[in-house]
Design a protein around this motif. Structure first.
Motif, PDB file in Angstrom:
ATOM      1  N   LEU A  18       1.117  -1.315  -0.085  1.00 45.72           N
ATOM      2  CA  LEU A  18      -0.556   0.177  -0.302  1.00 45.72           C
ATOM      3  C   LEU A  18       0.872   1.368   0.034  1.00 45.72           C
ATOM      4  O   LEU A  18       0.141   2.036   0.080  1.00 45.72           O
ATOM      5  N   ASN A  19       1.944   1.069   0.048  1.00 43.26           N
ATOM      6  CA  ASN A  19       2.859   1.869  -0.072  1.00 43.26           C
ATOM      7  C   ASN A  19       3.117   3.173   0.890  1.00 43.26           C
ATOM      8  O   ASN A  19       3.087   3.792   1.342  1.00 43.26           O
ATOM      9  N   LEU A  20       2.793   2.427   1.752  1.00 41.29           N
ATOM     10  CA  LEU A  20       2.894   2.944   3.651  1.00 41.29           C
ATOM     11  C   LEU A  20       3.880   2.603   4.457  1.00 41.29           C
ATOM     12  O   LEU A  20       4.419   1.683   4.393  1.00 41.29           O
ATOM     13  N   ASN A  21       3.991   3.229   5.648  1.00 44.25           N
ATOM     14  CA  ASN A  21       4.898   2.607   6.449  1.00 44.25           C
ATOM     15  C   ASN A  21       3.829   1.911   7.561  1.00 44.25           C
ATOM     16  O   ASN A  21       3.458   2.709   7.657  1.00 44.25           O
ATOM     17  N   LYS A  22       4.263   2.124   8.799  1.00 42.42           N
ATOM     18  CA  LYS A  22       4.209   1.437   9.681  1.00 42.42           C
ATOM     19  C   LYS A  22       3.048   2.188  10.396  1.00 42.42           C
ATOM     20  O   LYS A  22       1.840   2.254  10.386  1.00 42.42           O
ATOM     21  N   ASN A  23       3.502   4.017  10.658  1.00 37.88           N
ATOM     22  CA  ASN A  23       3.352   4.553  11.175  1.00 37.88           C
ATOM     23  C   ASN A  23       1.916   5.574  10.461  1.00 37.88           C
ATOM     24  O   ASN A  23       1.382   5.998  11.365  1.00 37.88           O
ATOM     25  N   SER A  24       1.815   5.504   9.251  1.00 35.51           N
ATOM     26  CA  SER A  24       1.174   6.210   8.036  1.00 35.51           C
ATOM     27  C   SER A  24      -0.277   4.720   8.182  1.00 35.51           C
ATOM     28  O   SER A  24      -1.731   5.382   8.270  1.00 35.51           O
ATOM     29  N   PHE A  25       0.421   3.733   8.346  1.00 33.40           N
ATOM     30  CA  PHE A  25      -0.505   2.975   8.762  1.00 33.40           C
ATOM     31  C   PHE A  25      -2.023   2.734   9.360  1.00 33.40           C
ATOM     32  O   PHE A  25      -3.067   3.042   8.996  1.00 33.40           O
ATOM     33  N   SER A  26      -1.163   3.154  10.619  1.00 31.73           N
ATOM     34  CA  SER A  26      -1.987   2.824  11.599  1.00 31.73           C
ATOM     35  C   SER A  26      -2.520   4.486  12.379  1.00 31.73           C
ATOM     36  O   SER A  26      -3.794   4.850  12.836  1.00 31.73           O
ATOM     37  N   VAL A  27      -1.998   5.557  10.686  1.00 32.15           N
ATOM     38  CA  VAL A  27      -2.761   6.472  11.543  1.00 32.15           C
ATOM     39  C   VAL A  27      -4.292   6.627  10.725  1.00 32.15           C
ATOM     40  O   VAL A  27      -5.408   7.311  10.986  1.00 32.15           O
ATOM     41  N   LYS A  28      -4.149   5.541   9.256  1.00 33.89           N
ATOM     42  CA  LYS A  28      -5.491   6.054   8.483  1.00 33.89           C
ATOM     43  C   LYS A  28      -6.153   4.583   8.916  1.00 33.89           C
ATOM     44  O   LYS A  28      -7.318   4.694   9.163  1.00 33.89           O
ATOM     45  N   LEU A  29      -5.899   3.730   9.718  1.00 35.13           N
ATOM     46  CA  LEU A  29      -6.440   2.471  10.283  1.00 35.13           C
ATOM     47  C   LEU A  29      -7.571   3.699  12.183  1.00 35.13           C
ATOM     48  O   LEU A  29      -7.782   3.303  12.357  1.00 35.13           O
ATOM     49  N   GLU A  30      -6.964   4.562  11.978  1.00 33.02           N
ATOM     50  CA  GLU A  30      -7.322   5.380  13.684  1.00 33.02           C
ATOM     51  C   GLU A  30      -6.565   4.869  14.494  1.00 33.02           C
ATOM     52  O   GLU A  30      -7.586   4.708  15.581  1.00 33.02           O
ATOM     53  N   VAL A  31      -5.718   3.867  15.029  1.00 32.26           N
ATOM     54  CA  VAL A  31      -5.586   2.666  15.942  1.00 32.26           C
ATOM     55  C   VAL A  31      -3.812   3.915  16.113  1.00 32.26           C
ATOM     56  O   VAL A  31      -3.101   4.635  15.690  1.00 32.26           O
ATOM     57  N   SER A  32      -3.252   3.313  17.750  1.00 30.01           N
ATOM     58  CA  SER A  32      -2.428   3.607  18.029  1.00 30.01           C
ATOM     59  C   SER A  32      -0.940   2.841  17.416  1.00 30.01           C
ATOM     60  O   SER A  32      -1.396   1.913  16.613  1.00 30.01           O
ATOM     61  N   PRO A  33      -0.446   3.267  17.003  1.00 26.95           N
ATOM     62  CA  PRO A  33       1.331   3.023  15.919  1.00 26.95           C
ATOM     63  C   PRO A  33       2.285   1.815  16.622  1.00 26.95           C
ATOM     64  O   PRO A  33       2.533   1.492  16.238  1.00 26.95           O
TER      65      PRO A  33
END
Length: 140
Positions: A18-33
């Protein structure tokens, strides 16, 4: 979920795809990194239903079966997923049709019952007329 390490690897692959990193992924999910880091880094954290649900609903083209079981394709073509999921309006429309068909069926059942009753009355009338005819014929 078969193996937690395999799931963590699939999640890592998904994030990369998805061309994301763990932090940006967690932001999109609205969960804690931290949640995503702990799952991927193998710190014993199993993904909760909430996290799994957020992944599937946030990234509509993710194949849930692949994510959980590792089978099939990682991503589903959007038109393929649309075939699998009815929209709310389609579902409402189908439900309205079912209700309509149930009403029609009920009306037909009532008609059948009414016709059976009428049929029974007609049979009795025929029988009465035949008996009357037979008694009239016996007089002659």
């Amino acid at each position: 979920m078969a193996n937690q390490n395999e799931f963590a690897e699939r999640l890592k692959n998904l994030i990369e795809r998805l061309n994301l990193n763990k932090n940006s992924f967690s932001v999109k999910l609205e969960v804690s990194p931290t949640i995503i880091h702990n799952i991927i880094d193998g710190r014993g954290s199993k993904p909760s239903f909430e996290v799994l649900h957020k992944i599937i609903t946030t990234f509509k083209n993710v194949n849930a079966y692949w994510l959980l079981m590792g089978e099939g394709e990682m991503l589903i073509e959007s038109n393929e997923k649309e075939k699998l999921v009815l929209s709310k309006s389609e579902l409402d429309s189908k439900n309205e049709k079912i209700v309509l068909y149930e009403e029609i069926l009920k009306a037909k059942e009532e008609t059948i019952l009414s016709q059976k009753s009428e049929n029974a009355l007609l049979k009795k009338e025929i029988q009465r007329l035949e008996e009357q005819s037979n008694s009239s014929n016996s007089l002659f």
